[in-house]
Design an enzyme around this catalytic site. Structure first.
Site, PDB file in Angstrom:
ATOM      1  CD  GLN A  97      -1.037  -0.043   3.775  1.00 30.78           C
ATOM      2  OE1 GLN A  97      -1.106   0.954   4.470  1.00 30.78           O
ATOM      3  NE2 GLN A  97      -1.724  -1.142   4.028  1.00 30.78           N
ATOM      4  CG  HIS A  99      -0.765   5.802   3.493  1.00 32.63           C
ATOM      5  ND1 HIS A  99      -1.880   5.019   3.617  1.00 32.63           N
ATOM      6  CD2 HIS A  99       0.218   5.143   4.156  1.00 32.63           C
ATOM      7  CE1 HIS A  99      -1.597   3.947   4.343  1.00 32.63           C
ATOM      8  NE2 HIS A  99      -0.325   3.997   4.684  1.00 32.63           N
ATOM      9  CD  GLU A 134       1.504   4.238   7.693  1.00 38.30           C
ATOM     10  OE1 GLU A 134       0.289   4.468   7.808  1.00 38.30           O
ATOM     11  OE2 GLU A 134       1.920   3.166   7.209  1.00 38.30           O
ATOM     12  CG  HIS A 264       4.071   1.213   3.520  1.00 35.93           C
ATOM     13  ND1 HIS A 264       3.623   2.303   2.823  1.00 35.93           N
ATOM     14  CD2 HIS A 264       3.181   1.030   4.525  1.00 35.93           C
ATOM     15  CE1 HIS A 264       2.512   2.759   3.379  1.00 35.93           C
ATOM     16  NE2 HIS A 264       2.212   1.993   4.419  1.00 35.93           N
ATOM     17  NE  ARG A 283      -6.299  -2.057   1.767  1.00 38.43           N
ATOM     18  CZ  ARG A 283      -7.427  -1.352   1.826  1.00 38.43           C
ATOM     19  NH1 ARG A 283      -8.133  -1.168   0.723  1.00 38.43           N
ATOM     20  NH2 ARG A 283      -7.859  -0.864   2.962  1.00 38.43           N
TER      21      ARG A 283
END
Ligand code: ZN
Length: 408
Positions: A97, A99, A134, A264, A283
């Site tokens: 995935q 972001h 993140e 990642h 994804r």
């Protein structure tokens, strides 16, 4: 200040033991528990364990945004908690995935609204308008794939597989050993027709079996990951894509920072994950969930990255280990009480005049805020409103509490 009860998410890749053990419940749990959400995301808010009854952190923020969040955070991010904290327990790999950036998230959210894709639809990509940087801090040994590996090293890995079917793909990278080459190769693989993948993926897996069987060790970890992914997702293009990513092993306390566009997949382990308060995931494979390859390709950053560049540097500040990231929505520190700090109260001033979420990961720590005192045993969490700090801590034995607050 109140104790927080997090919301548990039971995904198939979770662990029946790690989160149950961490939070002091019966082991094994009835279902694989993947994530413990400690925050105020509308999808699964945490609850304050007030006297007599529990209250959603969302409701608490709505009732008193200025007192709970502080004037500065309210001004910057509005009446919402800008970060989300999760304890993540992966027994099996998570999806491949990435972001979106802040701009991509706004644009994607508006596009899906215009197209009338329901917010709770399984094919919805953008569930809010926020980016999702993140930080993943290992609480137990943690393994991950993240960021495209420098190309020369990937060519060595592909050659080590000794599979002639890979020659044209190696040629793609040899011709342009940079982001353009990685984009060309990744796009070729991730969009390959299924009949082609049904031939290529097993052939590559055969190569990995031979490599491991030969006793070679240089790419041993990478090959074993390939075999694990291939067993779980036979014929999935994500198995090939995984060959292009850094394979990172984190010891407890070590962390990686995942910026927008970084491809990642978390493989296994237990960690504390802190992110902007968003659920925007694109994804590319290795999952039964919704995969949207064209949208993933729009947001991916193909620039090759050394694994060391993904690791979040830390600095020591008194008894705190501060994780240094560029994120504005959050700041993370591990507060370690040990040695001379044991047996008496020590000041733990917050670097930002905002709310704090505390998560105890080792030992037992008593926390003193203006309004109340709580003791956090390992696995317990607390909410400290902006107007309830600064806090003081005390412990009799060595103890660690993670503090998440707003970034500077
Ligand atoms: Zn992620």
């Amino acid at each position: 200040m109140e104790l927080l009860r997090g919301a548990i998410r039971t995904y198939a890749w979770g662990s029946r033991t790690a989160i149950a053990e961490f939070t002091g419940r019966t082991v094994p749990a009835a279902h694989p528990e993947a994530e413990l959400w400690l925050g105020a995301h509308p999808g699964d808010p945490a609850f304050l364990r007030g006297p007599g009854k529990e209250t959603s952190l969302l409701d608490v923020l709505a009732d008193d945004p200025a007192g709970q969040l502080g004037a500065a955070a309210l001004d910057r991010f509005g009446a919402t908690l800008p970060f989300l904290v999760k304890v993540l327990a992966a027994d099996e790999p998570l999806s491949l995935q990435a972001h979106p950036s802040a701009g991509q998230a706004v644009e994607g959210f508006q596009r899906e609204e215009r197209l009338g894709v329901a917010l709770n639809s399984p094919v919805r990509n953008y569930r809010d308008t926020s980016h999702k940087p993140e930080l993943l801090v290992a609480l137990q040994p943690f393994e991950a794939l993240a960021g495209f590996r420098p190309v020369a090293r990937t060519v060595e890995l592909l050659r080590a597989l000794a599979v002639s079917d890979l020659d044209p793909f190696i040629g793609l990278l040899d011709g342009q050993a940079d982001a353009d080459g990685l984009r060309a190769l990744f796009t070729t693989w991730i969009t390959a027709p299924q009949p082609d993948l049904d031939v290529l993926v097993p052939t590559v897996i055969e190569g990995a079996i031979h490599y491991v069987g030969s006793g070679a060790t240089e790419f041993g970890d990478e090959m074993r990951t390939l075999l694990e992914l291939g067993e779980r997702y036979p014929g999935d293009a994500g198995v090939l894509a995984a060959l292009l990513l850094n394979r990172i092993r984190l010891n407890p306390g070590e962390a990686i920072y995942v910026p927008a566009g970084n491809l990642h997949s978390y493989l296994n382990g237990v960690g504390l994950e802190v992110m902007a308060n968003s659920d925007n995931v694109l994804r590319g494979g290795l999952t039964p969930k919704h995969v949207d390859v064209p949208e993933l390709l729009r947001v991916l950053d193909f620039a090759p990255t050394e694994e060391s560049a993904l690791r979040a540097p830390t600095r020591r500040d008194g008894f705190a280990t501060v994780y240094q990231t560029p994120a504005e929505e959050f700041a993370v520190a591990a507060l370690h009480l040990d040695g001379d700090d044991l047996g008496h109260q020590v000041d733990a001033p917050c670097p930002y005049d905002g709310p704090q979420i505390l998560v105890a990961t080792e030992g037992s720590t008593t926390v003193y805020a203006k309004s109340s005192t709580v003791t956090l045993d390992r696995g317990a969490a607390a909410w400290v409103a902006a107007d309830d700090g600064p806090i003081r801590l005390s412990a009799r034995q060595p103890a660690t509490v993670f503090r998440v607050t707003v970034g500077l």
